[in-house]
Design a protein around this motif. Structure first.
Motif, PDB file in Angstrom:
ATOM      1  N   UNK A 498       0.808  -1.070  -0.011  1.00 65.75           N
ATOM      2  CA  UNK A 498      -0.095  -0.070  -0.083  1.00 65.75           C
ATOM      3  C   UNK A 498       0.856   1.368  -0.083  1.00 65.75           C
ATOM      4  N   UNK A 499       0.282   2.251  -0.770  1.00 64.30           N
ATOM      5  CA  UNK A 499       0.905   3.521  -0.884  1.00 64.30           C
ATOM      6  C   UNK A 499       0.138   4.476   0.166  1.00 64.30           C
ATOM      7  N   UNK A 500       0.583   5.779   0.559  1.00 67.88           N
ATOM      8  CA  UNK A 500       0.052   6.718   1.200  1.00 67.88           C
ATOM      9  C   UNK A 500      -1.151   7.433   0.348  1.00 67.88           C
ATOM     10  N   UNK A 501      -2.130   7.683   0.978  1.00 66.30           N
ATOM     11  CA  UNK A 501      -3.383   8.447   0.167  1.00 66.30           C
ATOM     12  C   UNK A 501      -2.857   9.708  -0.376  1.00 66.30           C
ATOM     13  N   UNK A 503       0.056  10.186  -1.610  1.00 66.01           N
ATOM     14  CA  UNK A 503       0.849   9.855  -2.806  1.00 66.01           C
ATOM     15  C   UNK A 503      -0.103   9.660  -3.908  1.00 66.01           C
ATOM     16  N   UNK A 504      -1.003   8.795  -3.533  1.00 70.32           N
ATOM     17  CA  UNK A 504      -2.183   8.572  -4.666  1.00 70.32           C
ATOM     18  C   UNK A 504      -2.919   9.685  -5.296  1.00 70.32           C
ATOM     19  N   UNK A 505      -3.205  10.552  -4.162  1.00 66.85           N
ATOM     20  CA  UNK A 505      -3.922  11.755  -4.762  1.00 66.85           C
ATOM     21  C   UNK A 505      -2.971  12.528  -5.456  1.00 66.85           C
ATOM     22  N   UNK A 506      -1.776  12.675  -5.273  1.00 65.01           N
ATOM     23  CA  UNK A 506      -0.690  13.375  -6.149  1.00 65.01           C
ATOM     24  C   UNK A 506      -0.484  12.752  -7.452  1.00 65.01           C
ATOM     25  N   UNK A 507      -0.578  11.275  -7.312  1.00 67.45           N
ATOM     26  CA  UNK A 507      -0.468  10.889  -8.747  1.00 67.45           C
ATOM     27  C   UNK A 507      -1.672  10.924  -9.607  1.00 67.45           C
ATOM     28  N   UNK A 533      -4.007  -0.131  -1.478  1.00 65.12           N
ATOM     29  CA  UNK A 533      -3.859   1.041  -0.462  1.00 65.12           C
ATOM     30  C   UNK A 533      -5.080   1.427   0.185  1.00 65.12           C
ATOM     31  N   UNK A 534      -6.327   0.704  -0.217  1.00 65.96           N
ATOM     32  CA  UNK A 534      -7.628   0.977   0.454  1.00 65.96           C
ATOM     33  C   UNK A 534      -8.004   2.259   0.239  1.00 65.96           C
ATOM     34  N   UNK A 535      -7.658   2.748  -1.037  1.00 67.29           N
ATOM     35  CA  UNK A 535      -8.248   4.382  -1.316  1.00 67.29           C
ATOM     36  C   UNK A 535      -9.471   4.226  -2.064  1.00 67.29           C
ATOM     37  N   UNK A 536     -10.474   4.589  -1.253  1.00 69.40           N
ATOM     38  CA  UNK A 536     -12.019   4.327  -1.774  1.00 69.40           C
ATOM     39  C   UNK A 536     -12.256   4.925  -2.975  1.00 69.40           C
ATOM     40  N   UNK A 537     -11.566   6.286  -3.359  1.00 69.59           N
ATOM     41  CA  UNK A 537     -11.940   6.664  -4.815  1.00 69.59           C
ATOM     42  C   UNK A 537     -11.467   6.050  -6.018  1.00 69.59           C
TER      43      UNK A 537
END
Ligand SMILES: CC/C=C\C/C=C\C[C@@H](O)/C=C/C=C/C=C\[C@@H](O)CCCC(=O)O
Ligand SMILES: [Zn+2]
Length: 599
Positions: A498-501, A503-507, A533-537
């Motif tokens: 998993x990556x930090x949320x 980081x994902x939002x940035x990518x 990463x359990x990133x709901x979006x």
């Protein structure tokens, strides 16, 4: 050698040629007609013929033109059904014709019928087949084993206005105006195994893309397909320099609807491809190089049965990358080889230890259930390692041509291949223990080949490090990579989930162009990174992706991620139930197997 995935008694009586006379009913979703198999006695006084079948309705069987009784037995879900006939004693070497009138089921595993609404252009219904590994038995009673090869001819009647293509050379057609049915005839004079029988029917247009090649597709897809595959003749010529003459005469491609379960399928004379390799920048045409490579490794030198599938796919990936080297250069060859090697650890997480072996012992397991990239990447890495550690430069130059000349038109198994290698290459003996471990061991290979030219990889590795470690990673540096390098980076990033949320939002920012890409090879690892990463979006993105693309490489992976997370499981289950009627039977079976883990 008996085939554990076939009921046929091909060691006693073997099919020498096949003649198909089919009528395709697009509304009923069936193929009805007759097959004439010319058979030959292999052992003395054979009194029975056993064929593979699945969900067929057999109406009549003739032996030398006289009706005979038959027995149709449903055996098991993995291997299907057995059709058996008692025959008068057939002497060794004698031949006779067995004629079977039958029709397929609307749920035939090898076929997907699409309504006009389910196609891109909505101009007419569509049908395509997928017979590998053991689905030919759902469209024709046959000896459904790669150990048996036979030429085939066919006559196919389809509704007027639809084009019919097969894995053979066209032998004429009757498409006169005013007729209700159009009739197409085909001739495959080179002996092929049953898994290479293929048919496609639909509203198709053709564009010539080379002296022996055309691309077929629905009208709205054909122009961009022709542009994407413009290097086809270069690939064929490169392969001929390595392996010898291309013997199949035509090399056409047909672009199928997005429900096609695979990237490509090496049906002779007519490669089937997924529309997901049409990216506009030709970054995924290595799939075409792969299918062209099969014209030698797989279609001439063929695995004896599915336990030795790596002989088809490991050799083909090795040849594919030599074609890529000739056309695009050495750096690209080793870039692809490194990317394949790096994919092995993730693949090994998805398969049971027994299926991580190169040489399988499938027994009665459906080969589809054992399918993964292991035969491709673990197999081709063995051949790359042999090139680097065992073969001389001269031996390497001749290796594939010799392999084809030695084993063409033979059903090859791992043990025969290994014995031949030990006999032909002096340095093999010293490396036999490593090769045995590579062939018969579980998990990662015992050695790693050298990726001689890493010039295209160095920047990828640096960008991955930047994306992972920097609070403000450079979008420009990522954007400067070519498509294949971006895919390499995304795959490597997904491995670190998993990556930090944050980081994902940035990518997900438009500057990276990841969240908005239509390149499935980029979108799939992005979805994997978000889901793990359990990133709901990412959930709606994953649902739409799994629904849109039926290619198992993407669809199965994405449904697996959706089922694995509590937050998305029910949404995925509901979507799967709704979408089943639109999915290919092979894909439905594979996704259902995933879902069963959560019941
Ligand atoms: C170890 C597995 C033993 C036998 C499996 C044999 C066939 C499996 C069956 O599912 C058919 C596979 C067809 C694959 C066709 C094309 C592939 O080369 C590409 C697959 C991956 C992709 O979509 O790119
Ligand atoms: Zn292949």
């Amino acid at each position: 050698m008996a085939d554990p995935s076939s009921f046929s008694n091909h060691l006693n009586v073997v099919i020498r040629s096949t003649k198909l006379d089919w009528k395709v009913d697009m509304a009923a979703k069936t193929i009805a007609g007759r097959v004439d198999h010319e058979v030959e006695g292999i052992t003395e006084d054979s009194k029975e013929i056993i064929l593979d079948a699945r969900d067929l309705t057999v109406e009549k069987v003739l032996w030398k033109g006289v009706e005979i009784p038959f027995n149709y037995e449903k055996v098991n879900p993995a291997l299907g059904d057995r059709l058996s006939m008692a025959i008068p004693a057939l002497s060794k070497g004698d031949r006779a014709t067995l004629s079977i009138s039958y029709r397929t089921s609307p749920s035939a595993r090898a076929l997907q019928f699409l309504t006009p609404a389910q196609t891109s252009d909505k101009k007419g219904p569509f049908l395509f087949s997928q017979c590998q590994a053991i689905h030919a038995r759902s469209i024709v009673p046959c000896q459904d084993t790669p150990a048996v090869k036979a030429p085939y001819t066919s006559k196919v009647s389809v509704p007027a206005g639809l084009t019919c293509l097969m894995s053979a050379i066209s032998a004429g057609s009757d498409t006169a105006a005013g007729k209700e049915q159009w009739v197409f005839q085909f001739d495959q004079s080179i002996p092929v195994p049953s898994y290479l029988i293929a048919i496609v029917v639909g509203v198709l247009e053709q564009r010539e893309i080379g002296p022996r090649s055309a691309v077929w597709a629905e009208p709205s897809v054909v122009e961009k397909s022709a542009k994407e595959f413009v290097e086809t003749e270069q690939f064929i010529k490169a392969a001929e320099e390595i392996c010898g003459e291309y013997v199949w005469k035509r090399y056409d491609l047909v672009v199928l609807p997005s429900t096609f379960p695979y990237g490509g399928m090496e049906n002779p004379c007519l490669t089937f491809v997924t529309p997901t390799i049409i990216t506009g920048d030709r970054s995924l045409v290595s799939v075409v190089a792969h299918e062209i490579a099969h014209s030698w490794t797989g279609n001439l030198v063929t695995t004896a049965n599915w336990d030795h599938f790596w002989l088809n796919e490991g050799f083909t990936v090795y040849l594919e990358r030599k074609i890529i080297e000739k056309v695009y250069g050495t750096a690209r060859r080793y870039f692809d080889a490194r990317e394949g090697w790096d994919s092995l650890p993730e693949t090994l997480k998805q398969v049971i230890p027994e299926h991580s072996k190169l040489r399988q012992n499938l027994g009665g397991v459906d080969p589809d259930d054992a399918f993964s990239s292991i035969p491709y990447e673990k197999g081709s890495s063995l051949l790359l390692w042999l090139e680097q550690e065992v073969l001389s430069e001269d031996e390497t130059r001749a290796f594939l041509r010799d392999h084809v000349n030695l084993f063409s038109q033979k059903a090859l198994d791992t043990e025969t291949w290994l014995a031949s290698m030990l006999a032909r290459y002096p340095k093999m003996k010293d490396r036999e223990a490593v090769v045995n471990e590579w062939l018969y061991g579980e998990g990662m290979p015992p050695k790693q080949p050298k990726f001689v030219d890493e010039s295209l990889i160095v920047e990828c590795v640096a960008v991955v490090a930047d994306l992972l470690s920097s609070a403000t990673p450079s979008a420009a540096r990522f954007a400067a990579l070519d498509s294949s390098q971006k895919v390499f980076v995304m795959n490597a990033l997904a491995e670190k989930a998993p990556l930090d949320v944050a980081k994902l939002e940035l990518l997900a920012a438009p500057a990276f162009g990841i969240a908005t890409t239509h390149n499935c090879e980029l979108l799939c690892p992005w979805i994997k990174a978000g889901m793990e990463s359990k990133w709901e979006p990412i959930i709606p993105v994953a649902l739409e992706f799994a629904k849109t693309y039926g290619r198992l490489k993407f669809c199965k992976k994405t449904y697996s991620l959706l089922f694995a997370w509590d937050a998305s499981r029910q949404l995925a289950k509901d979507q799967f139930e709704r979408e089943k009627p639109n999915m290919h039977p092979i894909t439905v079976q594979q996704v259902e197997a995933l879902l069963n883990k959560y019941k």
